[in-house]
Design a protein around this motif. Sequence first.
Motif, PDB file in Angstrom:
ATOM      1  N   ARG A  10      -5.626   3.586  30.119  1.00 27.84           N
ATOM      2  CA  ARG A  10      -6.418   4.448  30.983  1.00 27.84           C
ATOM      3  C   ARG A  10      -6.161   5.900  30.572  1.00 27.84           C
ATOM      4  NH1 ARG A  10      -8.506   4.645  36.385  1.00 27.84           N
ATOM      5  NH2 ARG A  10      -7.750   6.524  37.453  1.00 27.84           N
ATOM      6  N   THR A  11      -7.275   6.632  30.277  1.00 26.00           N
ATOM      7  CA  THR A  11      -7.141   8.008  29.816  1.00 26.00           C
ATOM      8  C   THR A  11      -7.920   8.933  30.748  1.00 26.00           C
ATOM      9  OG1 THR A  11      -7.012   7.177  27.560  1.00 26.00           O
ATOM     10  CG2 THR A  11      -7.443   9.528  27.821  1.00 26.00           C
ATOM     11  N   LEU A  12      -7.265   9.990  31.152  1.00 25.70           N
ATOM     12  CA  LEU A  12      -7.904  10.952  32.048  1.00 25.70           C
ATOM     13  C   LEU A  12      -8.366  12.156  31.243  1.00 25.70           C
ATOM     14  CD1 LEU A  12      -5.489  10.927  35.126  1.00 25.70           C
ATOM     15  CD2 LEU A  12      -7.709   9.785  34.897  1.00 25.70           C
ATOM     16  N   ILE A  13      -9.590  12.593  31.501  1.00 21.35           N
ATOM     17  CA  ILE A  13     -10.123  13.752  30.795  1.00 21.35           C
ATOM     18  C   ILE A  13     -10.554  14.787  31.829  1.00 21.35           C
ATOM     19  CG2 ILE A  13     -11.838  14.556  29.113  1.00 21.35           C
ATOM     20  CD1 ILE A  13     -12.089  11.518  28.307  1.00 21.35           C
ATOM     21  N   GLU A  14     -10.073  15.991  31.657  1.00 21.55           N
ATOM     22  CA  GLU A  14     -10.426  17.069  32.575  1.00 21.55           C
ATOM     23  C   GLU A  14     -11.581  17.869  31.959  1.00 21.55           C
ATOM     24  OE1 GLU A  14      -7.185  19.569  33.568  1.00 21.55           O
ATOM     25  OE2 GLU A  14      -8.316  20.706  35.076  1.00 21.55           O
ATOM     26  N   VAL A  15     -12.708  17.916  32.668  1.00 23.92           N
ATOM     27  CA  VAL A  15     -13.903  18.596  32.140  1.00 23.92           C
ATOM     28  C   VAL A  15     -14.464  19.562  33.173  1.00 23.92           C
ATOM     29  CG1 VAL A  15     -14.560  16.716  30.580  1.00 23.92           C
ATOM     30  CG2 VAL A  15     -15.306  16.663  32.969  1.00 23.92           C
ATOM     31  N   ASP A  16     -15.450  20.417  32.760  1.00 25.42           N
ATOM     32  CA  ASP A  16     -16.007  21.345  33.747  1.00 25.42           C
ATOM     33  C   ASP A  16     -17.092  20.676  34.611  1.00 25.42           C
ATOM     34  OD1 ASP A  16     -17.675  21.145  31.630  1.00 25.42           O
ATOM     35  OD2 ASP A  16     -18.229  23.268  31.566  1.00 25.42           O
ATOM     36  N   ARG A  17     -17.885  19.736  33.987  1.00 24.42           N
ATOM     37  CA  ARG A  17     -18.928  19.052  34.763  1.00 24.42           C
ATOM     38  C   ARG A  17     -18.766  17.539  34.599  1.00 24.42           C
ATOM     39  NH1 ARG A  17     -23.573  20.536  31.875  1.00 24.42           N
ATOM     40  NH2 ARG A  17     -22.180  21.344  30.312  1.00 24.42           N
ATOM     41  N   ALA A  18     -18.198  16.891  35.598  1.00 28.61           N
ATOM     42  CA  ALA A  18     -17.875  15.473  35.505  1.00 28.61           C
ATOM     43  C   ALA A  18     -19.132  14.610  35.341  1.00 28.61           C
ATOM     44  CB  ALA A  18     -17.097  15.033  36.733  1.00 28.61           C
ATOM     45  N   ASP A  19     -20.181  14.900  36.119  1.00 31.94           N
ATOM     46  CA  ASP A  19     -21.390  14.072  36.077  1.00 31.94           C
ATOM     47  C   ASP A  19     -22.032  14.109  34.702  1.00 31.94           C
ATOM     48  OD1 ASP A  19     -20.940  13.472  38.644  1.00 31.94           O
ATOM     49  OD2 ASP A  19     -22.399  14.912  39.483  1.00 31.94           O
ATOM     50  N   ALA A  20     -22.152  15.336  34.149  1.00 29.55           N
ATOM     51  CA  ALA A  20     -22.744  15.491  32.818  1.00 29.55           C
ATOM     52  C   ALA A  20     -21.919  14.767  31.779  1.00 29.55           C
ATOM     53  CB  ALA A  20     -22.841  16.974  32.466  1.00 29.55           C
ATOM     54  N   ALA A  21     -20.601  14.823  31.946  1.00 31.19           N
ATOM     55  CA  ALA A  21     -19.704  14.170  30.993  1.00 31.19           C
ATOM     56  C   ALA A  21     -19.902  12.664  31.011  1.00 31.19           C
ATOM     57  CB  ALA A  21     -18.265  14.529  31.318  1.00 31.19           C
ATOM     58  N   ILE A  22     -20.011  12.080  32.222  1.00 34.55           N
ATOM     59  CA  ILE A  22     -20.217  10.633  32.332  1.00 34.55           C
ATOM     60  C   ILE A  22     -21.530  10.235  31.675  1.00 34.55           C
ATOM     61  CG2 ILE A  22     -20.659   8.758  33.984  1.00 34.55           C
ATOM     62  CD1 ILE A  22     -18.628  10.202  35.841  1.00 34.55           C
ATOM     63  N   GLY A  23     -22.565  11.096  31.886  1.00 32.85           N
ATOM     64  CA  GLY A  23     -23.855  10.856  31.255  1.00 32.85           C
ATOM     65  C   GLY A  23     -23.771  10.884  29.743  1.00 32.85           C
ATOM     66  N   ALA A  24     -23.076  11.877  29.224  1.00 37.09           N
ATOM     67  CA  ALA A  24     -22.939  12.029  27.785  1.00 37.09           C
ATOM     68  C   ALA A  24     -22.192  10.842  27.176  1.00 37.09           C
ATOM     69  CB  ALA A  24     -22.207  13.327  27.457  1.00 37.09           C
ATOM     70  N   LEU A  25     -21.188  10.335  27.897  1.00 38.31           N
ATOM     71  CA  LEU A  25     -20.402   9.224  27.367  1.00 38.31           C
ATOM     72  C   LEU A  25     -21.183   7.915  27.412  1.00 38.31           C
ATOM     73  CD1 LEU A  25     -16.761   9.930  28.601  1.00 38.31           C
ATOM     74  CD2 LEU A  25     -17.784  10.318  26.361  1.00 38.31           C
ATOM     75  N   ALA A  26     -22.082   7.812  28.400  1.00 36.15           N
ATOM     76  CA  ALA A  26     -22.894   6.600  28.510  1.00 36.15           C
ATOM     77  C   ALA A  26     -23.743   6.424  27.248  1.00 36.15           C
ATOM     78  CB  ALA A  26     -23.776   6.663  29.754  1.00 36.15           C
ATOM     79  N   GLU A  27     -24.100   7.545  26.633  1.00 33.76           N
ATOM     80  CA  GLU A  27     -24.894   7.492  25.409  1.00 33.76           C
ATOM     81  C   GLU A  27     -24.167   6.775  24.269  1.00 33.76           C
ATOM     82  OE1 GLU A  27     -26.205  11.389  24.259  1.00 33.76           O
ATOM     83  OE2 GLU A  27     -26.831  11.827  26.332  1.00 33.76           O
ATOM     84  N   VAL A  28     -22.794   6.853  24.262  1.00 32.83           N
ATOM     85  CA  VAL A  28     -22.051   6.156  23.201  1.00 32.83           C
ATOM     86  C   VAL A  28     -21.406   4.866  23.719  1.00 32.83           C
ATOM     87  CG1 VAL A  28     -21.616   8.130  21.686  1.00 32.83           C
ATOM     88  CG2 VAL A  28     -20.060   7.688  23.616  1.00 32.83           C
ATOM     89  N   ASP A  29     -22.024   4.279  24.736  1.00 34.87           N
ATOM     90  CA  ASP A  29     -21.539   3.013  25.292  1.00 34.87           C
ATOM     91  C   ASP A  29     -20.109   3.069  25.816  1.00 34.87           C
ATOM     92  OD1 ASP A  29     -23.850   1.664  25.053  1.00 34.87           O
ATOM     93  OD2 ASP A  29     -23.407   0.894  23.025  1.00 34.87           O
TER      94      ASP A  29
END
Lengths: 267, 306
Positions: free
Chosen positions: B229-248
């Motif tokens: 389990r890896t935690l990533i601290e970002v400025d916009r969590a929702d956008a980040a989840i969206g961006a990651l969904a693009e790479v499965d």
Amino acid sequence: MGDFLQLVRNENIKVYFRPRTYIMAGLLVGAVILISVMWLLLSGRDTTMWTVAYWESFILFLLVTIFSVVIAAVSVAEEFTSGTIKLLLIRPWSRSKILLSKYISVVLFAALLTVLLFGSTLLVNWLSFGLFPSETALAIQEQLPGQENMSSLQFLFQFYVMKFIALVVMITLAFMLSTIFRSSALAIGLALFLLLAMDIINSLFSLLNYKWIDYLLFTHLDLTRYIGHTTIDGGMTLGFSLGILGLYYVLFIALTWYIFDKRDVAG
Amino acid sequence: MEQPVVRLQNVTKRIGGRTIIDRLTLELPLGEVFGFLGPNGAGKTTTIRMMVGLISITDGEIWIDGHSIAKEYEKAIKHVGAIVENPEMYKYLSGYQNLMHFARMFPGVTEARVKEVVRLVGLEGRIHDKVKTYSLGMRQRLGVAQAILHKPKLLILDEPTNGLDPAGIRELRDYLRELSKVEGIAVFVSSHLLAEMELMCDRVAIIQNGKLIDVRVLQGSKPSSERVRTLIEVDRADAAIGALAEVDCAAQPDGNGMIAVEADRELTAVINAQLVSAGIKVFGIRAQIKSLEDQFLEVTGGERIG
């Protein structure tokens, strides 16, 4: 497997590197000097050195016994109370041999104190009474209790041999108590109680007329009564007493070794 | 695999109907630092006492260098150096006299070897003082010294870091590692200090209520290919989840601008690149590696002495 004498050397170091050992030896020799000096001051020099040496030995052998019992009682118990028993046992030696080295060091100490008492009474009293005897003292025909047809030195030597045999039995008893209870205080207390209560117990039992009393340990611990006598107390011989003491000795030794060998060392 | 230097087989200890140790089976090869871990009262010291023959074994067998500790005690114990609980020495003797005392009990341990060991544990300055003047740390060092006098194949240390200061602990740790790697001896260390064991040992066994619960190899600092389990601290969590969904890559929000993913080393790098190219600021990436402590509490269920 290694050199057993090194184990005995270790045990000797544990006895002779402690101040208490020298306090004991000092007290013993000090008491010899004190009694001789008091004798000189109170009743003068009209006594032979043998009379004084005998009475000093008679009284102070109790001190030898007490000190030897203390060292014997401490020997095993102290290893347990200090926790060093764990480091001592985890070596390529059987428990029996480690115990034997302890026992030998204890017997050596008792022998050393006995020789010290013998030597110091002879020396101190020779200096006080024997070196320049008074006219009266020279005329005295020595007659110590039980001394018959033997020189005073011979008599005194026999006295010490008899005392030492009983001493070995006593320290073996203390050594056993030390091994069983693993507590020096309890072992010293019990052994000294038995030693000091011996006379009372004996005189109590002598009132009774049972055969089994002849087989009790304490009936046989005063072997000096045999000096000059072949039988005492209506028929007991020295051989019989030695036999009984030997039986108790074997019993003590067997119990000590059995318990020490089997015991779980924990806590 | 070469013959293990210690083998415990179904070792059981019962005292008065109570089973203290229950069918313990362990093997320990040369050159390994082995941690024996468990809460207080789990049976660590009891096991060690059986291994050095201080207490009898109710059932099972312990072999040291191929010799049964119960049947061939002298042959088996010859290869063992140990501290059981506290390193209690003869307080009225000097440290040197204590070491000579134990040296005399082994054939072939010379005065030169005693001096070498004294240097090794760093006690030269005080070795001729009486042990009663020693601090706990110095007694611990003296304890190690007496345990390694005869160059044993197996070194057993019961709670060796007790009473040592941080520098002393570190020194002991480095020293134990060196002993195991350079001299090839097996080191068996018991402790309840988890962090300490993690740094010191190659392998740990976890014991609880006299039972062996788990044996595990510690990875040390070696990179693992396991997904954690890896935690990533970002400025916009929702956008980040969206961006990651693009790479499965399935990510969940974890609050406070954090998102959580299951990733190994390689994937972590890919994720980072993806986030950055999507114009998302990455403030931090942290893999949640379970410490031995977490693992320990997990297997023992955080249970108290039972």
